[in-house]
Design an enzyme around this catalytic site. Structure first.
Site, PDB file in Angstrom:
ATOM      1  N   ASN A 214       0.859  -1.194   0.000  1.00  0.00           N
ATOM      2  CA  ASN A 214       0.000   0.000   0.000  1.00  0.00           C
ATOM      3  C   ASN A 214       0.895   1.244   0.000  1.00  0.00           C
ATOM      4  O   ASN A 214       2.120   1.137  -0.041  1.00  0.00           O
ATOM      5  CB  ASN A 214      -0.938  -0.020   1.205  1.00  0.00           C
ATOM      6  CG  ASN A 214      -0.158  -0.101   2.497  1.00  0.00           C
ATOM      7  OD1 ASN A 214       0.564   0.818   2.859  1.00  0.00           O
ATOM      8  ND2 ASN A 214      -0.274  -1.227   3.192  1.00  0.00           N
ATOM      9  N   ALA A 279       1.104   1.209  11.643  1.00  0.00           N
ATOM     10  CA  ALA A 279       1.399   0.569  10.359  1.00  0.00           C
ATOM     11  C   ALA A 279       0.134   0.325   9.547  1.00  0.00           C
ATOM     12  O   ALA A 279      -0.950   0.116  10.094  1.00  0.00           O
ATOM     13  CB  ALA A 279       2.102  -0.770  10.616  1.00  0.00           C
ATOM     14  N   LYS A 293       9.268 -16.407 -10.717  1.00  0.00           N
ATOM     15  CA  LYS A 293       8.535 -15.283 -11.311  1.00  0.00           C
ATOM     16  C   LYS A 293       7.353 -15.784 -12.155  1.00  0.00           C
ATOM     17  O   LYS A 293       7.537 -16.663 -13.012  1.00  0.00           O
ATOM     18  CB  LYS A 293       9.507 -14.480 -12.182  1.00  0.00           C
ATOM     19  CG  LYS A 293       8.907 -13.211 -12.709  1.00  0.00           C
ATOM     20  CD  LYS A 293       9.899 -12.426 -13.531  1.00  0.00           C
ATOM     21  CE  LYS A 293       9.185 -11.278 -14.207  1.00  0.00           C
ATOM     22  NZ  LYS A 293       9.973 -10.681 -15.272  1.00  0.00           N
ATOM     23  N   ILE A 311      -2.853  -7.791  14.138  1.00  0.00           N
ATOM     24  CA  ILE A 311      -1.859  -7.590  15.211  1.00  0.00           C
ATOM     25  C   ILE A 311      -2.480  -6.793  16.362  1.00  0.00           C
ATOM     26  O   ILE A 311      -2.357  -7.139  17.534  1.00  0.00           O
ATOM     27  CB  ILE A 311      -0.624  -6.839  14.650  1.00  0.00           C
ATOM     28  CG1 ILE A 311      -0.042  -7.605  13.465  1.00  0.00           C
ATOM     29  CG2 ILE A 311       0.418  -6.631  15.746  1.00  0.00           C
ATOM     30  CD1 ILE A 311       0.974  -6.816  12.650  1.00  0.00           C
ATOM     31  N   PHE A 327      -4.734   2.903  14.850  1.00  0.00           N
ATOM     32  CA  PHE A 327      -5.026   3.934  13.863  1.00  0.00           C
ATOM     33  C   PHE A 327      -6.195   3.428  13.022  1.00  0.00           C
ATOM     34  O   PHE A 327      -6.460   2.233  12.975  1.00  0.00           O
ATOM     35  CB  PHE A 327      -3.802   4.205  12.982  1.00  0.00           C
ATOM     36  CG  PHE A 327      -2.960   5.353  13.476  1.00  0.00           C
ATOM     37  CD1 PHE A 327      -2.324   5.281  14.703  1.00  0.00           C
ATOM     38  CD2 PHE A 327      -2.827   6.520  12.724  1.00  0.00           C
ATOM     39  CE1 PHE A 327      -1.563   6.344  15.179  1.00  0.00           C
ATOM     40  CE2 PHE A 327      -2.064   7.584  13.176  1.00  0.00           C
ATOM     41  CZ  PHE A 327      -1.437   7.494  14.399  1.00  0.00           C
ATOM     42  N   LYS A 345     -12.552  -3.862  18.841  1.00  0.00           N
ATOM     43  CA  LYS A 345     -11.281  -4.518  19.142  1.00  0.00           C
ATOM     44  C   LYS A 345     -10.881  -4.328  20.609  1.00  0.00           C
ATOM     45  O   LYS A 345      -9.818  -4.784  21.015  1.00  0.00           O
ATOM     46  CB  LYS A 345     -10.169  -3.966  18.243  1.00  0.00           C
ATOM     47  CG  LYS A 345     -10.340  -4.302  16.756  1.00  0.00           C
ATOM     48  CD  LYS A 345      -9.106  -3.925  15.941  1.00  0.00           C
ATOM     49  CE  LYS A 345      -9.342  -4.167  14.458  1.00  0.00           C
ATOM     50  NZ  LYS A 345      -8.172  -3.869  13.621  1.00  0.00           N
TER      51      LYS A 345
HETATM   52  O1  PMT Z   1       2.873   6.007   6.622  1.00  0.00           O
HETATM   53  P1  PMT Z   1       2.323   7.351   6.121  1.00  0.00           P
HETATM   54  O2  PMT Z   1       2.548   7.525   4.635  1.00  0.00           O
HETATM   55  O3  PMT Z   1       2.836   8.509   6.923  1.00  0.00           O
HETATM   56  O4  PMT Z   1       0.728   7.302   6.295  1.00  0.00           O
HETATM   57  C1  PMT Z   1       0.185   7.247   7.572  1.00  0.00           C
HETATM   58  C2  PMT Z   1      -1.011   6.282   7.632  1.00  0.00           C
HETATM   59  C3  PMT Z   1      -2.145   6.837   6.779  1.00  0.00           C
HETATM   60  C4  PMT Z   1      -0.622   4.894   7.124  1.00  0.00           C
HETATM   61  C5  PMT Z   1      -1.403   6.182   9.143  1.00  0.00           C
HETATM   62  O5  PMT Z   1      -1.775   7.454   9.605  1.00  0.00           O
HETATM   63  C6  PMT Z   1      -2.545   5.196   9.346  1.00  0.00           C
HETATM   64  O6  PMT Z   1      -3.718   5.490   9.187  1.00  0.00           O
HETATM   65  N1  PMT Z   1      -2.202   3.928   9.709  1.00  0.00           N
HETATM   66  C7  PMT Z   1      -3.158   2.821   9.830  1.00  0.00           C
HETATM   67  C8  PMT Z   1      -3.439   2.289   8.451  1.00  0.00           C
HETATM   68  C9  PMT Z   1      -4.392   1.115   8.473  1.00  0.00           C
HETATM   69  O7  PMT Z   1      -4.006   0.040   8.096  1.00  0.00           O
HETATM   70  O8  PMT Z   1      -5.589   1.362   8.968  1.00  0.00           O
HETATM   71  P2  PMT Z   1      -6.769   0.254   9.053  1.00  0.00           P
HETATM   72  O9  PMT Z   1      -7.993   1.045   9.343  1.00  0.00           O
HETATM   73  O10 PMT Z   1      -6.787  -0.620   7.868  1.00  0.00           O
HETATM   74  O11 PMT Z   1      -6.328  -0.642  10.284  1.00  0.00           O
HETATM   75  C10 PMT Z   1      -6.763  -0.365  11.615  1.00  0.00           C
HETATM   76  C11 PMT Z   1      -5.689  -0.659  12.616  1.00  0.00           C
HETATM   77  O12 PMT Z   1      -5.428  -2.062  12.659  1.00  0.00           O
HETATM   78  C12 PMT Z   1      -4.351   0.022  12.368  1.00  0.00           C
HETATM   79  O13 PMT Z   1      -3.857   0.464  13.616  1.00  0.00           O
HETATM   80  C13 PMT Z   1      -3.484  -1.105  11.822  1.00  0.00           C
HETATM   81  O14 PMT Z   1      -2.108  -0.915  12.161  1.00  0.00           O
HETATM   82  C14 PMT Z   1      -4.060  -2.301  12.551  1.00  0.00           C
HETATM   83  N2  PMT Z   1      -3.921  -3.587  11.843  1.00  0.00           N
HETATM   84  C15 PMT Z   1      -4.580  -3.795  10.652  1.00  0.00           C
HETATM   85  C16 PMT Z   1      -4.469  -5.032  10.039  1.00  0.00           C
HETATM   86  C17 PMT Z   1      -3.688  -6.054  10.653  1.00  0.00           C
HETATM   87  N3  PMT Z   1      -3.534  -7.240  10.075  1.00  0.00           N
HETATM   88  N4  PMT Z   1      -3.064  -5.814  11.808  1.00  0.00           N
HETATM   89  C18 PMT Z   1      -3.155  -4.598  12.421  1.00  0.00           C
HETATM   90  O15 PMT Z   1      -2.571  -4.395  13.472  1.00  0.00           O
END
Ligand code: PMT
Length: 404
Positions: A214, A279, A293, A311, A327, A345
Site C-alpha cells: 500500500n 502501520a 517469477k 496484530i 489507527f 477490538k
Molecule cells: O505512513 P504514512 O505515509 O505517513 O501514512 C500514515 C497512515 C495513513 C498509514 C497512518 O496514519 C494510518 O492510518 N495507519 C493505519 C493504516 C491502516 O491500516 O488502517 P486500518 O484502518 O486498515 O487498520 C486499523 C488498525 O489495525 C491500524 O492500527 C493497523 O495498524 C491495525 N492492523 C490492521 C491489520 C492487521 N492485520 N493488523 C493490524 O494491526
C-alpha cells in the site's frame, strides 16, 4: 509528591471560570516544595481577585507589563529569568491564540516569549471552543514548538454542556511540572515508559519479484516514534519497508510481511506499557506465493488471498494488554468507523485519519486526526506530521496516566 526544593514556578492564570481552581494548584505546588509567583491576565482578575493568589502564594501578584516596582521596570524579563517552569492554568482559547501568534502586549504573553524555561499549558474552555479547528491548530503549532500540554479533561462543564474542555486536576498538573523541573532524570510525559510501535507498510510476496502493498511511507509512524522518544519513552519500532532513515535513540526491528510484523510485535509486547499501531498492515496475503517469477501466459491472473492475523486485535486481547492505540485509515464515516474499531477490538484509543484525498494521510507531509477513546474525543487539526505526533503523544500520555 515532592517536585524540588528549589523549583521556581511562574503560574499564569488566564480568564475563564476554571480560574477558581488555580489557588488550589498554587497550594499544591507549594506543598510540593515549589516557590510560586502568580501572573494574572486582566480577564483572570474578573474571576478571582489577585489578593487570593497573594495569600496562597505568599508573594505579590503580577498583573502589569509596565511594573514600576520591578527592577528596571521590566517585570516580564525578571520573571522570565526567575522561572524554572512557566505554567499557564487555566489556558483560555484566547491566550493559546495569542501565544501562537507571538503577541506581547501584556505581561503574561510577553513573559512566555521572553522565557527560556519550559512552558506548560493546561487548557480549559467550552468544548466547542476546544474542538474548533482554530484552537486545535494553535495547540498543534505550540506543541510542535516545544510547548507542553496537559489536558483538558472531558465531562460536565460550567456552561451546562458536556465534552472535552475541563481543566485537569491539580495532581495531573503537578506531575507534568515534576517531569519538567530542572534536574528531572528524563523530561517528558512518558519518562521511562516502554512504547512498542508499528509503522510503514507490509509487503506480501506474489512471487520473488512482486508484492502486494500500500502507499504508507512510514512518515506518520516514524514521527510518532520520535515524539514518544522526546517525551522520555523507551521506544521499540517494528517497521515495515520504508525509505526513511532510522530515528536515533530507539530500537528499530525491520520486518517485511504482515506475518513477520505480527511475530516481532508478539516477541516484544509482554514488556510494553503502550502499543501504538501506526502501520498499514496488509489485511490479506497470498495463499501460496509462487517460488519463481509468474510468467505472462494467460489473459487474466487470479490470486488467492487469505486474511492476515490482526496484530492490533491480538495485542488488545491479551490478558494484561498494554495501553493500546490503533489507527484507522478511512475514506468516509471517519468517527463512526473509528468508534466501531475502538469498541470492536477493545482498544484504549483510536487515531483516525481520512485517506484518499490530497495533502494528508498516506505519503503526505501533513495529516489531521480525530482521536477517540471511551468517553471522549479530540480533533487534532491539520499540521505537519511531526507537530501532530507530539500532540498525539501528549494525548496518549494523558489517557495512559488517567487509566492508572
Ligand atoms: O505512513 P504514512 O505515509 O505517513 O501514512 C500514515 C497512515 C495513513 C498509514 C497512518 O496514519 C494510518 O492510518 N495507519 C493505519 C493504516 C491502516 O491500516 O488502517 P486500518 O484502518 O486498515 O487498520 C486499523 C488498525 O489495525 C491500524 O492500527 C493497523 O495498524 C491495525 N492492523 C490492521 C491489520 C492487521 N492485520 N493488523 C493490524 O494491526
Amino acid at each position: 509528591m515532592t517536585v524540588s526544593n528549589t523549583s521556581h514556578v511562574c503560574l499564569i492564570v488566564t480568564g475563564g471560570i476554571a480560574a477558581y481552581k488555580a489557588p488550589d494548584l498554587v497550594r499544591r505546588l507549594r506543598e510540593a516544595g515549589c516557590e510560586v509567583k502568580v501572573v494574572m491576565t486582566r480577564a483572570a482578575q474578573a474571576f478571582v481577585r489577585p489578593l487570593t493568589f497573594q495569600a496562597v502564594s505568599g508573594q505579590p501578584v503580577h498583573t502589569d507589563l509596565l511594573d514600576p516596582a520591578a527592577e528596571a521596570a521590566m517585570g516580564h524579563i525578571e520573571l522570565a529569568r526567575w522561572a524554572d517552569v512557566v505554567v499557564v492554568a487555566p489556558a483560555s482559547a484566547d491566550f493559546l491564540a495569542r501565544l501562537t501568534a507571538g503577541f506581547a502586549e501584556d505581561l503574561a504573553s510577553a513573559l512566555c516569549l521572553a522565557t527560556t524555561a519550559p512552558v506548560l499549558v493546561a487548557p480549559a474552555m467550552n468544548h466547542r471552543m476546544w474542538m474548533h479547528p482554530a484552537t486545535q491548530h494553535n495547540l498543534s503549532t505550540l506543541v510542535s514548538r516545544g510547548v507542553h500540554c496537559v489536558g483538558p479533561d472531558a465531562g460536565a462543564q460550567a456552561c451546562g454542556e458536556t465534552g472535552p474542555g475541563r481543566l485537569v486536576e491539580p495532581d495531573q498538573i503537578l506531575s507534568a511540572v515534576r517531569a519538567l523541573r530542572p534536574g528531572a532524570e528524563t523530561p517528558g510525559a512518558l519518562a521511562g515508559v516502554h512504547v512498542l510501535m508499528t509503522a510503514g507498510p507490509t509487503y506480501e510476496p506474489i512471487d520473488p519479484v512482486r508484492v502486494l502493498t500500500n502507499r504508507s511511507s512510514g512518515k506518520m509512524g516514524y514521527a510518532v516514534a520520535r515524539a514518544a522518544c522526546a517525551a522520555g519513552a523507551r521506544v521499540t519500532l517494528v517497521s515495515g519497508p520504508t525509505a526513511l532513515a532510522a530515528p536515533e535513540n530507539l530500537r528499530v526491528v525491520s520486518v517485511v510481511t504482515a506475518a513477520e510484523m505480527y511475530a516481532a510485535v508478539m516477541a516484544e509486547v509482554a514488556n510494553a506499557e503502550i502499543f501504538i499501531a501506526t502501520a498499514a498492515v496488509a489485511d490479506y496475503t497470498l495463499e501460496a506465493p509462487a517460488d519463481h517469477k509468474v510468467k505472462k501466459h494467460t489473459e487474466t491472473l487470479t490470486l488467492t488471498l487469505r486474511p492476515t492475523q490482526d496484530i492490533l486485535a491480538a495485542v488488545a486481547a491479551r490478558p494484561m494488554p498494554p495501553f493500546t492505540v490503533g489507527f484507522a485509515a478511512e475514506t468516509q464515516h471517519l468517527l463512526e468507523y473509528a468508534r466501531a474499531k475502538l469498541t470492536g477490538k477493545g482498544l484504549d484509543m483510536v487515531a483516525a485519519n481520512l485517506v484518499g484525498q490530497p495533502g494528508t494521510g498516506f505519503d503526505a507531509e501533513e495529516n489531521e486526526l480525530q482521536v477517540v477513546w471511551l468517553g471522549g474525543e479530540q480533533a487534532l487539526a491539520r499540521a505537519p506530521k511531526a507537530g501532530l505526533a507530539h500532540a498525539l503523544i501528549t494525548l496518549i500520555a494523558e489517557r495512559y496516566r488517567a487509566r492508572g
